[in-house]
Design a protein around this motif. Structure first.
Motif, PDB file in Angstrom:
ATOM      1  N   ALA A   1     -30.179  58.326 -58.111  1.00 43.98           N
ATOM      2  CA  ALA A   1     -30.498  57.760 -59.461  1.00 43.98           C
ATOM      3  C   ALA A   1     -30.960  58.860 -60.307  1.00 43.98           C
ATOM      4  CB  ALA A   1     -31.774  56.585 -59.472  1.00 43.98           C
ATOM      5  N   THR A   2     -30.902  60.100 -59.837  1.00 42.29           N
ATOM      6  CA  THR A   2     -31.160  61.244 -60.635  1.00 42.29           C
ATOM      7  C   THR A   2     -30.239  62.251 -60.470  1.00 42.29           C
ATOM      8  OG1 THR A   2     -32.746  62.071 -58.895  1.00 42.29           O
ATOM      9  CG2 THR A   2     -33.731  60.667 -60.793  1.00 42.29           C
ATOM     10  N   SER A   3     -30.337  63.051 -59.477  1.00 39.91           N
ATOM     11  CA  SER A   3     -29.541  64.102 -59.162  1.00 39.91           C
ATOM     12  C   SER A   3     -27.972  63.625 -59.188  1.00 39.91           C
ATOM     13  CB  SER A   3     -29.865  64.977 -57.926  1.00 39.91           C
ATOM     14  OG  SER A   3     -30.996  65.200 -57.814  1.00 39.91           O
ATOM     15  N   ALA A   4     -27.612  62.727 -58.295  1.00 41.27           N
ATOM     16  CA  ALA A   4     -26.333  62.180 -58.214  1.00 41.27           C
ATOM     17  C   ALA A   4     -25.661  61.854 -59.364  1.00 41.27           C
ATOM     18  CB  ALA A   4     -26.245  61.127 -57.220  1.00 41.27           C
ATOM     19  N   THR A   5     -26.460  60.939 -60.267  1.00 39.60           N
ATOM     20  CA  THR A   5     -25.707  60.399 -61.324  1.00 39.60           C
ATOM     21  C   THR A   5     -25.534  61.480 -62.566  1.00 39.60           C
ATOM     22  OG1 THR A   5     -25.730  58.764 -63.240  1.00 39.60           O
ATOM     23  CG2 THR A   5     -28.039  59.754 -62.620  1.00 39.60           C
TER      24      THR A   5
ATOM     25  N   GLN B   1     -37.077  50.506 -51.865  1.00 40.73           N
ATOM     26  CA  GLN B   1     -36.884  50.746 -50.450  1.00 40.73           C
ATOM     27  C   GLN B   1     -35.541  50.756 -49.813  1.00 40.73           C
ATOM     28  OE1 GLN B   1     -39.829  51.660 -48.508  1.00 40.73           O
ATOM     29  NE2 GLN B   1     -38.623  51.656 -46.649  1.00 40.73           N
ATOM     30  N   ARG B   2     -34.696  49.810 -50.378  1.00 43.16           N
ATOM     31  CA  ARG B   2     -33.372  49.740 -49.709  1.00 43.16           C
ATOM     32  C   ARG B   2     -32.649  50.717 -49.668  1.00 43.16           C
ATOM     33  NH1 ARG B   2     -29.165  47.870 -52.929  1.00 43.16           N
ATOM     34  NH2 ARG B   2     -30.741  47.382 -54.536  1.00 43.16           N
ATOM     35  N   TYR B   3     -32.790  51.643 -51.004  1.00 44.44           N
ATOM     36  CA  TYR B   3     -32.044  53.248 -50.999  1.00 44.44           C
ATOM     37  C   TYR B   3     -32.319  53.821 -49.977  1.00 44.44           C
ATOM     38  CZ  TYR B   3     -31.068  51.647 -55.938  1.00 44.44           C
ATOM     39  OH  TYR B   3     -30.536  50.859 -56.924  1.00 44.44           O
ATOM     40  N   LEU B   4     -33.638  53.889 -49.473  1.00 44.83           N
ATOM     41  CA  LEU B   4     -33.951  54.998 -48.393  1.00 44.83           C
ATOM     42  C   LEU B   4     -33.373  54.448 -47.035  1.00 44.83           C
ATOM     43  CD1 LEU B   4     -35.832  56.929 -46.927  1.00 44.83           C
ATOM     44  CD2 LEU B   4     -37.526  55.161 -46.810  1.00 44.83           C
TER      45      LEU B   4
ATOM     46  N   PRO C   1     -29.152  70.189 -62.347  1.00 48.14           N
ATOM     47  CA  PRO C   1     -30.152  69.133 -62.563  1.00 48.14           C
ATOM     48  C   PRO C   1     -31.608  69.547 -62.315  1.00 48.14           C
ATOM     49  CG  PRO C   1     -28.345  68.641 -60.908  1.00 48.14           C
ATOM     50  CD  PRO C   1     -28.317  70.235 -61.113  1.00 48.14           C
ATOM     51  N   LEU C   2     -32.210  69.110 -63.353  1.00 53.35           N
ATOM     52  CA  LEU C   2     -33.588  69.584 -63.384  1.00 53.35           C
ATOM     53  C   LEU C   2     -34.736  68.599 -62.568  1.00 53.35           C
ATOM     54  CD1 LEU C   2     -34.024  71.026 -66.894  1.00 53.35           C
ATOM     55  CD2 LEU C   2     -33.975  72.354 -64.746  1.00 53.35           C
ATOM     56  N   TYR C   3     -34.430  68.097 -61.612  1.00 58.88           N
ATOM     57  CA  TYR C   3     -35.041  67.358 -60.444  1.00 58.88           C
ATOM     58  C   TYR C   3     -35.026  68.113 -59.130  1.00 58.88           C
ATOM     59  CZ  TYR C   3     -32.572  63.903 -63.570  1.00 58.88           C
ATOM     60  OH  TYR C   3     -32.157  63.380 -64.575  1.00 58.88           O
TER      61      TYR C   3
ATOM     62  N   ARG D   1     -25.827  53.879 -60.587  1.00 57.57           N
ATOM     63  CA  ARG D   1     -26.665  54.783 -59.582  1.00 57.57           C
ATOM     64  C   ARG D   1     -28.153  54.212 -59.959  1.00 57.57           C
ATOM     65  NH1 ARG D   1     -24.497  58.228 -55.623  1.00 57.57           N
ATOM     66  NH2 ARG D   1     -22.650  59.374 -56.524  1.00 57.57           N
ATOM     67  N   VAL D   2     -28.410  53.729 -60.978  1.00 55.16           N
ATOM     68  CA  VAL D   2     -29.953  53.170 -61.280  1.00 55.16           C
ATOM     69  C   VAL D   2     -30.015  51.805 -60.712  1.00 55.16           C
ATOM     70  CG1 VAL D   2     -31.585  52.520 -62.960  1.00 55.16           C
ATOM     71  CG2 VAL D   2     -30.141  55.077 -63.055  1.00 55.16           C
ATOM     72  N   ILE D   3     -29.218  50.841 -61.236  1.00 52.67           N
ATOM     73  CA  ILE D   3     -29.313  49.546 -60.848  1.00 52.67           C
ATOM     74  C   ILE D   3     -27.805  49.318 -60.169  1.00 52.67           C
ATOM     75  CG2 ILE D   3     -29.447  47.140 -61.424  1.00 52.67           C
ATOM     76  CD1 ILE D   3     -32.025  48.892 -62.266  1.00 52.67           C
TER      77      ILE D   3
END
Length: 351
Positions: free
Chosen positions: A158-162, A223-226, A150-152, A53-55
């Motif tokens: 890369a944050t909430s989903a993972t 930018q690709r994630y957007l 999740p505290l986001y 999810r991060v890389i």
């Protein structure tokens, strides 16, 4: 505190006693290394940077680069950065200290309302305490329902989903799975926006001359994630707009930027480190303030990156006054906002 184990109603006399019927509230944050030494940093960075999810590069392509090149040198640099902000008294990172303090305050508020019906704890996506260990503790303590938070404020893969992925993986290990709910992102929650605004107003009131520009810096992403459908960028923009409207400001007093660029790809722009320099050099803004609403607790990205690296970029470009506005952390208005969100999500579960 845990409920005493009891034999279920209508069960035979030889049925084992069980703890049953509690509701767990499990707060989750990103994570932290156990120490600033090389091996602690390497373990943490390896887990973090191995997360798809991060890389999201193919494993065959990314792991040789990560394990053979990046993790040879980066733990030294990251360890030095962490050491500059480390809580020496508790021998832990500020993120750990603050997340524990937030949890303690939320636990006190919810226990006052619900007593032994609830169990409140926290976990980390990477490092310790692990998500799986805390889910196991809650199940063992009789939690047949778990509210995962999740505290986001903003959703990102890369944050909430993972964090959610790891929670669901932990549930897969349980023979008797608790019923689960996940708290949705709260980037537009009025109490959260009001807490942000109050932190800005407080910081500005404590300066001799108010800043000319408020830089609202969010953690970046490629930018690709957007373009692939991640809503993070849009949610960040909305938080900035709602904050500006709550403050009653014109658009020229506030700007949105993104920080923590990693790797060769194009990330969300403008980059905070470049934008603060541009404001000083090209627009003559010598007094700015920076706030980071995407972080629920101060961490390496705020205490070291913003308050050291980004500050330095601004000052080298001619900036004179740099005000970092701390994250909401365990301030009473932030705790109250988080607790209210939890209460709303407990509807129908506890009386």
């Amino acid at each position: 505190m845990t409920l005493d184990a009891q034999r279920p109603d209508h069960a035979p006399s030889d049925h084992p006693a069980l703890r049953h019927g509690r509701t767990g509230i499990l707060l989750a944050n990103l994570g932290t290394p156990d120490g600033t030494d090389y091996w602690s940093m390497r373990r943490y960075l390896s887990e973090f940077l191995s997360d798809k999810r991060v890389i999201d590069y193919p494993k065959w392509k990314w792991q040789p680069i990560l394990q053979g090149i990046i993790l040879t040198k980066r733990p030294f640099a990251s360890g030095k950065a962490y050491k500059s902000i480390w809580n020496e008294e508790r021998d832990e990172s500020p993120l750990m200290t603050i997340t524990r303090d937030q949890t303690d305050a939320i636990r006190a508020a919810l226990t006052a309302d619900y007593g032994d019906q609830v169990m409140v704890d926290f976990c980390m996506r990477y490092g310790n305490p692990s998500t799986a260990s805390k889910v196991r503790e809650m199940v063992a303590a009789g939690c047949t329902r778990i509210l995962f938070f999740p505290l986001y404020p903003h959703y990102a893969g890369a944050t909430s989903a993972t964090a959610n992925d790891q929670f669901f993986r932990a549930l897969m290990e349980e023979t008797w799975q608790p019923t689960a709910r996940v708290v949705e992102p709260y980037f537009e929650n009025p109490a959260y926006i009001d807490a942000l605004a109050q932190s800005v107003e407080k910081a500005y009131s404590e300066t001799d001359t108010p800043p000319e520009m408020l830089v609202v810096s969010y953690h970046g992403m490629p930018q690709r994630y957007l373009t692939q459908g991640d809503p993070y960028h849009c949610q960040c923009q909305k938080t900035t707009r709602l904050l500006r409207e709550r403050l009653g400001w014109d658009k020229d007093r506030i700007t949105t930027t993104f920080q923590s660029v990693f790797g060769p790809e194009e990330w969300l722009r403008p980059y905070t480190v470049e934008e603060v320099a541009r404001l000083a050099r090209d627009e003559g803004k010598t007094r700015i303030a920076v706030i980071a609403p995407a972080f629920s607790a101060d961490c390496i990205e705020t205490l070291e990156e913003i308050n050291e690296e980004i500050r330095e970029s601004f000052e080298e470009a001619g900036g004179e006054s740099f005000t970092y506005i701390p994250c909401l952390n365990d301030t009473p208005d932030h705790v109250a906002a988080l607790t209210a969100i939890i209460r709303e999500n407990l509807g129908g579960w506890v009386a």
